[in-house]
Design a protein around this motif. Structure first.
Motif, PDB file in Angstrom:
ATOM      1  N   UNK A  26     -16.578  17.944  -2.345  1.00  0.00           N
ATOM      2  CA  UNK A  26     -15.301  17.802  -1.750  1.00  0.00           C
ATOM      3  C   UNK A  26     -14.221  18.890  -1.754  1.00  0.00           C
ATOM      4  N   UNK A  27     -14.651  19.906  -2.724  1.00  0.00           N
ATOM      5  CA  UNK A  27     -13.649  20.994  -2.942  1.00  0.00           C
ATOM      6  C   UNK A  27     -14.096  22.311  -2.101  1.00  0.00           C
ATOM      7  N   UNK A  28     -13.589  22.866  -1.472  1.00  0.00           N
ATOM      8  CA  UNK A  28     -13.955  23.688  -0.479  1.00  0.00           C
ATOM      9  C   UNK A  28     -13.407  25.151  -1.001  1.00  0.00           C
ATOM     10  N   UNK A  29     -14.421  26.181  -0.877  1.00  0.00           N
ATOM     11  CA  UNK A  29     -13.968  27.554  -1.453  1.00  0.00           C
ATOM     12  C   UNK A  29     -12.835  28.125  -0.694  1.00  0.00           C
ATOM     13  N   UNK A  30     -12.813  27.963   0.762  1.00  0.00           N
ATOM     14  CA  UNK A  30     -11.740  28.652   1.310  1.00  0.00           C
ATOM     15  C   UNK A  30     -10.402  27.827   1.034  1.00  0.00           C
ATOM     16  N   UNK A  31     -10.174  26.790   0.721  1.00  0.00           N
ATOM     17  CA  UNK A  31      -8.961  26.130   0.161  1.00  0.00           C
ATOM     18  C   UNK A  31      -8.721  26.645  -1.041  1.00  0.00           C
ATOM     19  N   UNK A  32      -9.517  26.702  -2.065  1.00  0.00           N
ATOM     20  CA  UNK A  32      -9.239  27.223  -3.529  1.00  0.00           C
ATOM     21  C   UNK A  32      -8.775  28.893  -3.211  1.00  0.00           C
ATOM     22  N   UNK A  33      -9.345  29.629  -2.408  1.00  0.00           N
ATOM     23  CA  UNK A  33      -9.007  31.085  -2.164  1.00  0.00           C
ATOM     24  C   UNK A  33      -7.255  30.864  -1.612  1.00  0.00           C
ATOM     25  N   UNK A  34      -6.992  29.979  -0.835  1.00  0.00           N
ATOM     26  CA  UNK A  34      -5.832  29.829  -0.277  1.00  0.00           C
ATOM     27  C   UNK A  34      -4.670  29.486  -1.230  1.00  0.00           C
ATOM     28  N   UNK A  35      -5.220  28.624  -2.263  1.00  0.00           N
ATOM     29  CA  UNK A  35      -4.324  28.292  -3.390  1.00  0.00           C
ATOM     30  C   UNK A  35      -4.099  29.565  -4.188  1.00  0.00           C
ATOM     31  N   UNK A  36      -4.983  30.376  -4.230  1.00  0.00           N
ATOM     32  CA  UNK A  36      -4.623  31.636  -4.971  1.00  0.00           C
ATOM     33  C   UNK A  36      -3.641  32.576  -4.467  1.00  0.00           C
ATOM     34  N   UNK A  37      -3.593  32.681  -3.116  1.00  0.00           N
ATOM     35  CA  UNK A  37      -2.438  33.275  -2.297  1.00  0.00           C
ATOM     36  C   UNK A  37      -1.468  32.592  -2.403  1.00  0.00           C
ATOM     37  N   UNK A  41       2.014  34.247  -3.859  1.00  0.00           N
ATOM     38  CA  UNK A  41       3.168  34.660  -2.867  1.00  0.00           C
ATOM     39  C   UNK A  41       4.465  34.019  -3.612  1.00  0.00           C
ATOM     40  N   UNK A  42       4.072  32.891  -4.601  1.00  0.00           N
ATOM     41  CA  UNK A  42       5.159  31.985  -5.358  1.00  0.00           C
ATOM     42  C   UNK A  42       5.783  33.152  -6.324  1.00  0.00           C
ATOM     43  N   UNK A  43       4.964  33.835  -7.009  1.00  0.00           N
ATOM     44  CA  UNK A  43       5.148  34.690  -8.064  1.00  0.00           C
ATOM     45  C   UNK A  43       6.051  36.002  -7.432  1.00  0.00           C
ATOM     46  N   UNK A  44       5.639  36.370  -6.119  1.00  0.00           N
ATOM     47  CA  UNK A  44       6.385  37.456  -5.713  1.00  0.00           C
ATOM     48  C   UNK A  44       7.738  37.164  -4.979  1.00  0.00           C
ATOM     49  N   UNK A  45       7.760  35.909  -4.573  1.00  0.00           N
ATOM     50  CA  UNK A  45       9.146  35.414  -4.189  1.00  0.00           C
ATOM     51  C   UNK A  45      10.005  35.133  -5.467  1.00  0.00           C
ATOM     52  N   UNK A  46       9.560  34.601  -6.266  1.00  0.00           N
ATOM     53  CA  UNK A  46      10.339  34.535  -7.471  1.00  0.00           C
ATOM     54  C   UNK A  46      10.799  35.840  -8.318  1.00  0.00           C
ATOM     55  N   UNK A  47       9.820  36.916  -8.166  1.00  0.00           N
ATOM     56  CA  UNK A  47      10.195  37.926  -8.838  1.00  0.00           C
ATOM     57  C   UNK A  47      11.365  38.542  -7.774  1.00  0.00           C
ATOM     58  N   UNK A  70       1.988  22.261  -2.540  1.00  0.00           N
ATOM     59  CA  UNK A  70       1.402  22.698  -1.339  1.00  0.00           C
ATOM     60  C   UNK A  70       0.009  22.640  -1.607  1.00  0.00           C
ATOM     61  N   UNK A  71      -0.543  23.248  -2.778  1.00  0.00           N
ATOM     62  CA  UNK A  71      -1.979  23.580  -2.988  1.00  0.00           C
ATOM     63  C   UNK A  71      -2.514  22.316  -3.376  1.00  0.00           C
ATOM     64  N   UNK A  72      -1.772  21.318  -3.857  1.00  0.00           N
ATOM     65  CA  UNK A  72      -2.728  20.002  -3.901  1.00  0.00           C
ATOM     66  C   UNK A  72      -2.741  19.157  -2.471  1.00  0.00           C
ATOM     67  N   UNK A  73      -1.727  19.480  -1.589  1.00  0.00           N
ATOM     68  CA  UNK A  73      -1.864  18.912  -0.305  1.00  0.00           C
ATOM     69  C   UNK A  73      -3.078  19.528   0.408  1.00  0.00           C
ATOM     70  N   UNK A  74      -3.118  20.941   0.316  1.00  0.00           N
ATOM     71  CA  UNK A  74      -4.374  21.548   1.146  1.00  0.00           C
ATOM     72  C   UNK A  74      -5.678  20.961   0.599  1.00  0.00           C
ATOM     73  N   UNK A  75      -5.710  20.747  -0.850  1.00  0.00           N
ATOM     74  CA  UNK A  75      -6.990  20.600  -1.381  1.00  0.00           C
ATOM     75  C   UNK A  75      -7.273  19.114  -0.948  1.00  0.00           C
ATOM     76  N   UNK A  76      -6.293  18.300  -1.035  1.00  0.00           N
ATOM     77  CA  UNK A  76      -6.259  16.846  -0.620  1.00  0.00           C
ATOM     78  C   UNK A  76      -6.905  16.470   0.744  1.00  0.00           C
ATOM     79  N   UNK A  77      -6.367  17.274   1.760  1.00  0.00           N
ATOM     80  CA  UNK A  77      -6.627  17.361   3.134  1.00  0.00           C
ATOM     81  C   UNK A  77      -8.201  17.645   3.272  1.00  0.00           C
ATOM     82  N   UNK A  78      -8.574  19.047   2.626  1.00  0.00           N
ATOM     83  CA  UNK A  78      -9.801  19.388   3.080  1.00  0.00           C
ATOM     84  C   UNK A  78     -10.736  18.573   1.947  1.00  0.00           C
ATOM     85  N   UNK A 183      -2.953  31.968 -12.461  1.00  0.00           N
ATOM     86  CA  UNK A 183      -3.721  31.005 -11.591  1.00  0.00           C
ATOM     87  C   UNK A 183      -4.270  31.683 -10.303  1.00  0.00           C
ATOM     88  N   UNK A 184      -3.691  32.831  -9.751  1.00  0.00           N
ATOM     89  CA  UNK A 184      -4.351  33.475  -8.666  1.00  0.00           C
ATOM     90  C   UNK A 184      -5.717  33.720  -8.995  1.00  0.00           C
TER      91      UNK A 184
END
Length: 205
Positions: A26-37, A41-47, A70-78, A183-184
């Motif tokens: 049930x876990x997709x590589x593309x979604x896992x890669x998206x959670x790394x992004x 992105x979160x680290x960059x925004x907070x910086x 956001x990451x959990x939602x993407x993982x759950x849908x896929x 985490x990335x």
């Protein structure tokens, strides 16, 4: 009615045993890669936005809570879509098993953040490292239903968590990058492991 109830209970038990012995896809590589992004992105925004994360711990925590959501939602849908495609009638049982394996670590991470923010704010610098250690425990708990090489990602999170704790002990400060980079890398590693283990990229095959 008793015979019917027993038959239904036996069917549920059989489905659970089948799910326990089946590799979860049930876990997709593309979604896992998206959670790394998302983590980067979160680290960059907070910086950019947070001039002093240590002085604004609530904003720091809420930012990472949003990233996790956001990451959990993407993982759950896929996960639901892939499970129906790969596991058919066992999909619900497989999803339940996957959630059950990771849920204790997730709940512990949420409660730990709330407790430290409320009662020990001076110790919040430890939270990124502790979250990574808890993530490693969740990954290790899931190994029995995933490719065994996923343990490499669990080991990475475990070592990264203690490395972040060691670095944090020198300054006692919060940093977006002690969350974002581990985490990335960890999620990208998970994506690579799942891709090479299954040869399956995402739900839109």
């Amino acid at each position: 009615m008793r015979d019917l109830d027993k038959a239904l209970a036996d069917i549920i038990a059989i489905r659970s045993q089948l799910a326990a012995g089946t590799a979860f896809r049930g876990y997709g590589p593309a979604t896992m890669a998206a959670t790394a992004v998302v983590a980067l992105a979160t680290a960059l925004v907070q910086q950019i936005v947070l001039r002093d994360p240590t002085g604004e711990p609530l904003a720091f925590l809420l930012g990472w809570a949003a990233a996790a959501g956001i990451s959990l939602l993407m993982i759950w849908v896929e996960m639901r879509a892939r499970s129906r495609r790969h596991h058919s009638g066992l999909a619900d049982a497989m999803i339940h098993q996957a959630v059950e394996q990771f849920l204790p670590a997730g709940i512990a991470g949420v409660l730990l953040a709330v407790m430290m923010w409320k009662f020990a704010p001076e110790a919040l610098w430890m939270l990124p490292g502790l979250w990574q250690v808890l993530t490693s425990l969740g990954v290790f708990a899931s190994v029995r239903s995933l490719p065994r090489s996923v343990a490499l990602a669990g080991a990475f999170y475990f070592l990264a968590g203690f490395a972040v704790l060691l670095l944090g002990s020198l300054t006692h400060e919060l940093s977006p990058w002690t969350m974002g980079l581990p985490f990335a890398v960890g999620q990208a590693l998970m994506a690579g492991i799942l891709y090479f283990a299954t040869g399956d990229s995402d739900v839109e095959d």
